[in-house]
Write an enzyme that holds these catalytic residues in place. Structure first.
Site, short mmCIF file in Angstrom:
data_model
loop_
_atom_site.label_atom_id
_atom_site.label_comp_id
_atom_site.label_asym_id
_atom_site.label_seq_id
_atom_site.Cartn_x
_atom_site.Cartn_y
_atom_site.Cartn_z
N ALA A 33 0.76 -1.10 -0.05
CA ALA A 33 0.09 -0.09 0.03
C ALA A 33 0.84 1.31 0.11
O ALA A 33 0.28 2.27 -0.30
CB ALA A 33 -0.86 -0.07 1.04
N GLY A 134 -16.79 -14.29 -2.37
CA GLY A 134 -15.73 -14.12 -1.08
C GLY A 134 -14.48 -13.89 -1.41
O GLY A 134 -14.25 -12.59 -1.96
N ILE A 136 -12.58 -14.87 -4.21
CA ILE A 136 -12.10 -14.54 -5.51
C ILE A 136 -12.23 -13.06 -5.90
O ILE A 136 -13.07 -12.54 -5.79
CB ILE A 136 -13.09 -15.39 -6.24
CG1 ILE A 136 -13.43 -16.89 -5.84
CG2 ILE A 136 -12.58 -15.55 -7.80
CD1 ILE A 136 -14.50 -17.70 -6.59
N ASP A 201 -29.57 -14.63 -2.63
CA ASP A 201 -28.18 -14.40 -2.47
C ASP A 201 -27.43 -14.26 -3.95
O ASP A 201 -26.86 -13.40 -4.12
CB ASP A 201 -27.54 -15.31 -1.40
CG ASP A 201 -26.09 -15.05 -1.06
OD1 ASP A 201 -25.79 -13.88 -0.40
OD2 ASP A 201 -25.24 -15.88 -1.49
N LYS A 205 -25.79 -11.27 -6.07
CA LYS A 205 -24.30 -11.31 -6.64
C LYS A 205 -24.15 -11.16 -8.19
O LYS A 205 -23.55 -10.43 -8.73
CB LYS A 205 -23.52 -12.54 -6.17
CG LYS A 205 -23.31 -12.49 -4.63
CD LYS A 205 -22.64 -13.84 -3.99
CE LYS A 205 -22.61 -13.96 -2.45
NZ LYS A 205 -22.75 -15.37 -2.13
#
Ligand code: HSE
Length: 436
Positions: A33, A134, A136, A201, A205
């Site tokens: 970062a 999640g 991926i 759900d 997505k």
């Protein structure tokens, strides 16, 4: 450079996993970062609860506004989930000039258009990699890695609970209700498990994936959803005998007429890699015109896999802090003024192949009646098998695979087949995709 201070709303599975990953990998993350990232505050509903993370050094509160109103915090991590109050908290965080990272698929699918407008107005980022599949990095892959392509279609196993249920039914011959109870006990399922098994759900997505794939507004209300509750052990076995596996897929496809957005159980050829994605794992196939089919696989839920995506978003935000807001990657992959109003097709205009299972009397002419009805709707049959009776001697299960047809033709044919005196009960129809 000064460390970047972040605050976390919600210290449950994902919040706890995020604390663990950010703490354990702090040095490596800072090298990426360019600055240290520290969690200064976190909120939780019940501070006395035991946690999966060590919160020493973090100021805890039960009031999320303590975090949102803290002038030192630059990034708010919304890891509470749900909509309603959470939506207000995200808007308040944006009003206070905070960048937001969220894992909340329902929030983005239902309210993302407004949230991104507000964020852009304020020159802020709302990052949501953890909302889909999640760990991926599928958002980043489509939004950035495939930005040279016209995306033609994508298809994904994007609900781990549903995939776990179908896998156990197939591998161990277990019944639906029994496996769902285990998924709940293992903590995979949503607070309301109907969200998992009815495809809601996955619909959230898919809404997000379709939006970044095709540059369309988020429109969950137009997603067709069908759950897995009607899939029987027999369907799973018959499909296998025909060389197919049943998966609960989210499919987004761009056709000449518009966009199909659908979540439903789907027969797919066993030889496809995605047919072999088992248990709670997720996978998404994305077909771009230049790259061809690409496959992304990994853990779709769980504390640290989801935290992996949350932390990657935090790193992205930190890297962008000093940059020009005009030149950031757009929230939905396409520039806000280039989001297109392409129609989303109603279910009757879908085009797909089908698996049909019906119970018919064992006498001459029955099959001819059924095939005549299908032919009258221009539906070609690909394969037929007739099985031994399941539970009584009078009726035999007949299984058919058809070629691609319009959904409205199949709807009409099924009504006529169910009306035959020689057919009993409902025709069980499962859509079939070759994903070729
Ligand atoms: N209930 C979800 C699933 C959790 O089973 O995939 C991750 O979004």
């Amino acid at each position: 450079m000064k460390p970047v201070k972040v605050g976390i709303l919600g210290l449950g599975t994902v919040g706890g996993g995020t604390v663990n990953v950010l703490t354990r990998n702090a040095a490596e993350i800072a090298r990426r970062a360019g600055r240290d990232i520290i969690i200064t505050r976190a909120s939780a509903r019940d501070l006395s609860r035991s946690r999966i993370c060590d919160t020493s050094g973090i100021t805890l509160t039960t009031d999320p506004l303590d975090i949102i109103n803290d002038p030192d915090i630059e990034i708010v991590l919304e890891l509470i989930g749900g909509t309603g109050l959470v939506k207000e908290l995200v808007f308040k965080a944006l009003e206070q000039g905070k960048h937001v990272v969220t894992a909340n698929k329902a929030l983005i699918a239902l309210h993302g258009n407004e949230i991104f407008n507000k964020a852009s107005e304020k020159g802020l980022i709302v990052a949501f990699e953890a909302a889909v599949a999640g760990g991926i990095p599928i958002i980043k892959a489509i939004r950035e890695g495939l930005s040279g392509n016209r995306i033609e279609w994508l298809a994904g196993i994007i609900n781990g609970t549903g995939n776990f249920i179908l896998t156990e039914m197939r591998d161990k011959g277990r019944d639906f209700a029994d496996v769902l109870a285990e998924a709940q006990a293992l903590g995979y399922a949503e607070a309301d498990p109907t969200f998992d098994v009815e495809g809601i759900d996955a619909g959230h997505k898919l809404t997000i994936l379709a939006s970044i794939a095709f540059g369309i507004p988020l429109q969950f209300d137009k997603v067709f959803t069908e759950g897995i509750t009607k899939i029987t052990r027999e369907d799973v076995e018959f499909a296998e005998q025909l060389g197919y596996r049943i998966k609960h897929l989210g499919i987004a496809r761009k056709t000449l007429e518009g966009i199909e957005l659908r979540v439903h159980p789907t027969l797919i050829p066993v030889r496809r890699l995605i047919a072999n994605v088992n248990g709670v794992m997720n996978a998404v196939v994305v077909k771009g015109d230049a790259v061809g089919p690409t496959l992304y696989y990994g853990a779709g839920a769980g504390a640290e896999p989801t935290a992996s995506a949350v932390v990657a978003d935090v790193v992205d935000v930190v890297r962008a802090l000093t940059g020009d807001p005009e030149n950031r990657v757009p929230h939905l992959a396409f520039q806000a003024d280039a989001i297109a109003d392409i129609p989303v097709l109603p279910a009757r205009e879908f085009k797909t192949a089908y698996y049909l299972r019906l119970n018919a009397e064992d006498k001459p002419g029955v099959l001819a009646d059924v095939t005549r009805i299908l032919a009258s709707h221009n539906i070609s049959i690909e394969a037929i098998i007739q099985k031994e009776p399941l539970d009584n001697k009078q009726f035999l299960p007949i299984i058919m695979l058809t070629q691609q047809t319009w959904e409205h033709e199949m709807d009409a044919a099924i009504i006529e087949i169910e009306a035959l005196a020689t057919v009993t009960g409902k025709v069980n129809r499962i859509r079939l995709e070759t994903l070729g």
